[in-house]
Design a protein around this motif. Structure first.
Motif, mmCIF file in Angstrom:
data_model
loop_
_atom_site.group_PDB
_atom_site.id
_atom_site.type_symbol
_atom_site.label_atom_id
_atom_site.label_comp_id
_atom_site.label_asym_id
_atom_site.label_seq_id
_atom_site.Cartn_x
_atom_site.Cartn_y
_atom_site.Cartn_z
ATOM 1 N N SER A 9 -9.954 6.853 -35.865
ATOM 2 C CA SER A 9 -10.029 5.508 -35.131
ATOM 3 C C SER A 9 -11.377 5.787 -34.401
ATOM 4 C CB SER A 9 -8.730 5.552 -34.095
ATOM 5 O OG SER A 9 -7.482 5.541 -35.037
ATOM 6 N N GLN A 12 -14.448 5.174 -36.681
ATOM 7 C CA GLN A 12 -14.597 3.805 -36.869
ATOM 8 C C GLN A 12 -15.272 3.043 -35.869
ATOM 9 O OE1 GLN A 12 -10.763 2.674 -38.259
ATOM 10 N NE2 GLN A 12 -10.992 3.417 -40.353
ATOM 11 N N PHE A 92 -9.699 7.147 -27.646
ATOM 12 C CA PHE A 92 -8.881 7.252 -29.246
ATOM 13 C C PHE A 92 -8.390 8.620 -29.260
ATOM 14 C CE2 PHE A 92 -11.998 4.090 -29.727
ATOM 15 C CZ PHE A 92 -11.323 2.973 -30.238
ATOM 16 N N ASN A 98 6.309 4.264 -28.182
ATOM 17 C CA ASN A 98 7.164 3.863 -27.132
ATOM 18 C C ASN A 98 8.674 3.455 -27.255
ATOM 19 O OD1 ASN A 98 7.651 2.464 -24.629
ATOM 20 N ND2 ASN A 98 7.000 0.488 -25.533
ATOM 21 N N TRP A 101 13.429 4.248 -24.552
ATOM 22 C CA TRP A 101 14.741 3.132 -24.306
ATOM 23 C C TRP A 101 15.552 3.449 -25.275
ATOM 24 C CZ3 TRP A 101 15.382 -0.507 -27.949
ATOM 25 C CH2 TRP A 101 14.182 -0.762 -28.944
ATOM 26 N N VAL A 149 11.031 0.971 -39.036
ATOM 27 C CA VAL A 149 9.763 0.746 -39.813
ATOM 28 C C VAL A 149 8.548 0.856 -38.952
ATOM 29 C CG1 VAL A 149 11.049 -0.820 -41.422
ATOM 30 C CG2 VAL A 149 9.511 -1.787 -39.433
ATOM 31 N N GLY A 150 7.562 1.445 -39.880
ATOM 32 C CA GLY A 150 6.193 1.103 -39.210
ATOM 33 C C GLY A 150 5.830 2.632 -38.637
ATOM 34 N N ASP A 151 4.674 2.460 -37.842
ATOM 35 C CA ASP A 151 4.404 3.775 -36.938
ATOM 36 C C ASP A 151 5.383 4.441 -36.330
ATOM 37 O OD1 ASP A 151 1.751 3.040 -38.258
ATOM 38 O OD2 ASP A 151 0.780 2.927 -36.218
ATOM 39 N N ARG A 158 0.945 5.409 -41.226
ATOM 40 C CA ARG A 158 0.063 4.757 -40.331
ATOM 41 C C ARG A 158 -0.887 3.945 -40.630
ATOM 42 N NH1 ARG A 158 0.381 9.479 -35.403
ATOM 43 N NH2 ARG A 158 2.589 9.981 -35.861
ATOM 44 N N ARG A 159 -0.294 3.109 -41.683
ATOM 45 C CA ARG A 159 -1.645 2.269 -42.154
ATOM 46 C C ARG A 159 -0.709 0.846 -42.212
ATOM 47 N NH1 ARG A 159 -4.486 5.349 -41.498
ATOM 48 N NH2 ARG A 159 -6.065 6.483 -42.528
ATOM 49 N N VAL A 160 -1.496 -0.442 -42.090
ATOM 50 C CA VAL A 160 -1.027 -1.448 -42.072
ATOM 51 C C VAL A 160 -0.248 -1.803 -43.281
ATOM 52 C CG1 VAL A 160 -1.778 -4.013 -42.141
ATOM 53 C CG2 VAL A 160 -2.875 -2.638 -40.444
ATOM 54 N N ALA A 161 -0.685 -1.414 -44.360
ATOM 55 C CA ALA A 161 -0.027 -1.870 -45.825
ATOM 56 C C ALA A 161 1.268 -1.080 -45.853
ATOM 57 C CB ALA A 161 -0.836 -1.482 -46.727
ATOM 58 N N ALA A 163 3.456 -0.154 -43.005
ATOM 59 C CA ALA A 163 4.200 -0.944 -42.199
ATOM 60 C C ALA A 163 4.754 -2.242 -42.679
ATOM 61 C CB ALA A 163 3.231 -1.031 -40.866
HETATM 62 C C1 LIG Z 1 -7.937 2.075 -33.641
HETATM 63 C C2 LIG Z 1 -7.129 1.914 -34.827
HETATM 64 C C3 LIG Z 1 -7.740 1.655 -36.083
HETATM 65 C C4 LIG Z 1 -6.774 1.597 -37.037
HETATM 66 N N1 LIG Z 1 -7.366 1.305 -38.284
HETATM 67 C C5 LIG Z 1 -6.513 1.101 -39.306
HETATM 68 C C6 LIG Z 1 -7.090 0.801 -40.751
HETATM 69 O O1 LIG Z 1 -8.350 0.617 -40.770
HETATM 70 N N2 LIG Z 1 -6.339 0.476 -41.889
HETATM 71 C C7 LIG Z 1 -5.030 0.627 -41.768
HETATM 72 O O2 LIG Z 1 -4.227 0.339 -42.741
HETATM 73 N N3 LIG Z 1 -4.314 0.984 -40.547
HETATM 74 C C8 LIG Z 1 -5.246 1.123 -39.387
HETATM 75 N N4 LIG Z 1 -4.668 1.656 -38.109
HETATM 76 C C9 LIG Z 1 -3.046 1.652 -38.148
HETATM 77 C C10 LIG Z 1 -2.330 0.598 -38.019
HETATM 78 O O3 LIG Z 1 -3.003 -0.331 -36.997
HETATM 79 C C11 LIG Z 1 -0.975 0.544 -38.016
HETATM 80 O O4 LIG Z 1 -0.228 1.534 -38.971
HETATM 81 C C12 LIG Z 1 -0.102 -0.574 -37.897
HETATM 82 O O5 LIG Z 1 -0.486 -1.286 -36.859
HETATM 83 C C13 LIG Z 1 1.310 -0.210 -37.798
HETATM 84 O O6 LIG Z 1 1.948 -1.404 -37.456
HETATM 85 P P1 LIG Z 1 3.561 -1.086 -36.592
HETATM 86 O O7 LIG Z 1 4.040 -2.779 -36.873
HETATM 87 O O8 LIG Z 1 4.233 -0.154 -36.956
HETATM 88 O O9 LIG Z 1 3.024 -1.097 -35.150
HETATM 89 P P2 LIG Z 1 2.106 -1.662 -34.249
HETATM 90 O O10 LIG Z 1 1.102 -2.522 -34.891
HETATM 91 O O11 LIG Z 1 1.764 -0.513 -33.119
HETATM 92 O O12 LIG Z 1 2.972 -2.683 -33.599
HETATM 93 C C14 LIG Z 1 3.967 -2.455 -32.686
HETATM 94 C C15 LIG Z 1 4.201 -3.620 -31.631
HETATM 95 O O13 LIG Z 1 5.381 -3.514 -30.831
HETATM 96 C C16 LIG Z 1 5.062 -3.622 -29.390
HETATM 97 N N5 LIG Z 1 6.091 -2.834 -28.626
HETATM 98 C C17 LIG Z 1 6.112 -1.434 -28.156
HETATM 99 N N6 LIG Z 1 7.211 -1.378 -27.604
HETATM 100 C C18 LIG Z 1 8.057 -2.504 -27.543
HETATM 101 C C19 LIG Z 1 9.038 -2.918 -26.520
HETATM 102 N N7 LIG Z 1 9.837 -2.058 -26.221
HETATM 103 N N8 LIG Z 1 9.318 -4.487 -26.713
HETATM 104 C C20 LIG Z 1 8.567 -5.360 -27.389
HETATM 105 N N9 LIG Z 1 7.581 -4.946 -28.183
HETATM 106 C C21 LIG Z 1 7.146 -3.585 -28.025
HETATM 107 C C22 LIG Z 1 3.836 -2.989 -29.273
HETATM 108 O O14 LIG Z 1 3.130 -3.784 -27.935
HETATM 109 C C23 LIG Z 1 2.949 -3.673 -30.514
HETATM 110 O O15 LIG Z 1 2.612 -5.022 -30.504
HETATM 111 C C24 LIG Z 1 -5.531 1.744 -37.124
HETATM 112 C C25 LIG Z 1 -4.874 1.937 -35.857
HETATM 113 C C26 LIG Z 1 -5.657 2.011 -34.945
HETATM 114 C C27 LIG Z 1 -5.020 2.133 -33.409
#
Ligand SMILES: Cc1cc2nc3c(=O)[nH]c(=O)nc-3n(C[C@H](O)[C@H](O)[C@H](O)COP(=O)(O)OP(=O)(O)OC[C@H]3O[C@@H](n4cnc5c(N)ncnc54)[C@H](O)[C@@H]3O)c2cc1C
Length: 177
Positions: A9, A12, A92, A98, A101, A149-151, A158-161, A163
């Protein structure tokens, strides 16, 4: 500008910011970028002349007036501090899930990530037996029928795909309950 961190991160961000910033200081605690950064990014940074890499270095201060003007860094084993000009600072250094809870509701690991799949429920996992007579689905928590699911999952890619893929799989598992 200054970027703190030695992972992908941070790398990049440094490369992206270097396209417009006069100079980017990348402040890295480890002795080498290779420790936590992908080779393609290490190579790109090496080819980007306006990124200054400060390895073995910790951020120790920030100073400014209306805006940030400089950051202070300390090198490992040295008492002296160095001031680097910076009007923006990007940090970074990792993220904590989080999930406070959720404690007590589903099983978390010692860092707060949600445990899913085997061995999440059954007598060998969290010391309690769900007693529902089946193995957990891949994304199921230790509370049968509750998925993560997801991160936020322990061991997530820990990738968008992945998640998005987790989400699609979880829907399928719900239908199989
Ligand atoms: C700087 C950076 C660069 C990245 N680059 C890449 C990349 O190039 N390619 C790639 O594939 N992946 C990349 N990633 C990883 C990618 O962003 C994550 O793997 C992906 O976003 C995970 O999706 P998620 O839905 O699990 O979590 P998140 O995208 O983190 O979404 C979680 C959401 O839940 C919300 N939330 C948390 N707690 C609560 C609560 N109590 N109530 C309501 N909402 C809540 C948060 O605000 C957030 O909006 C990167 C990550 C970072 C930080």
């Amino acid at each position: 500008m200054a970027v703190v961190g030695g992972g992908n991160s941070a790398g990049q961000a440094a490369v992206f910011l270097a396209e417009t910033a006069e100079r980017v200081h990348l402040i890295v605690r480890e002795e080498s970028l290779d420790k936590n950064m992908s080779r393609y990014l290490v190579d790109r940074i090496a080819r980007t002349p306006n990124i200054g890499v400060h390895t073995g270095t910790n951020l120790s201060g920030a100073a400014g007036d209306d805006v940030l003007r400089s950051v202070t860094v300390t090198r490992d084993g040295e008492a002296a501090k160095e001031s680097l000009p910076a009007t923006a600072l990007f940090v970074f250094i990792g993220a904590d899930p989080n999930t406070e809870w959720l404690a007590g509701a589903v099983g978390l690991d010692d860092k707060g990530f949600v445990c899913t799949g085997e061995p999440t429920f059954g007598p060998d996992s969290f010391g309690r037996d769900s007693g529902n007579g089946r193995r957990p689905f891949l994304l199921e928590t230790d509370r049968p029928g509750v998925f993560a699911v997801g991160d936020v999952r322990r061991g997530a890619t820990r990738r968008v795909a992945s998640a998005v893929g987790d989400g699609a799989m979880a829907v399928r598992f719900v239908h199989e309950l």
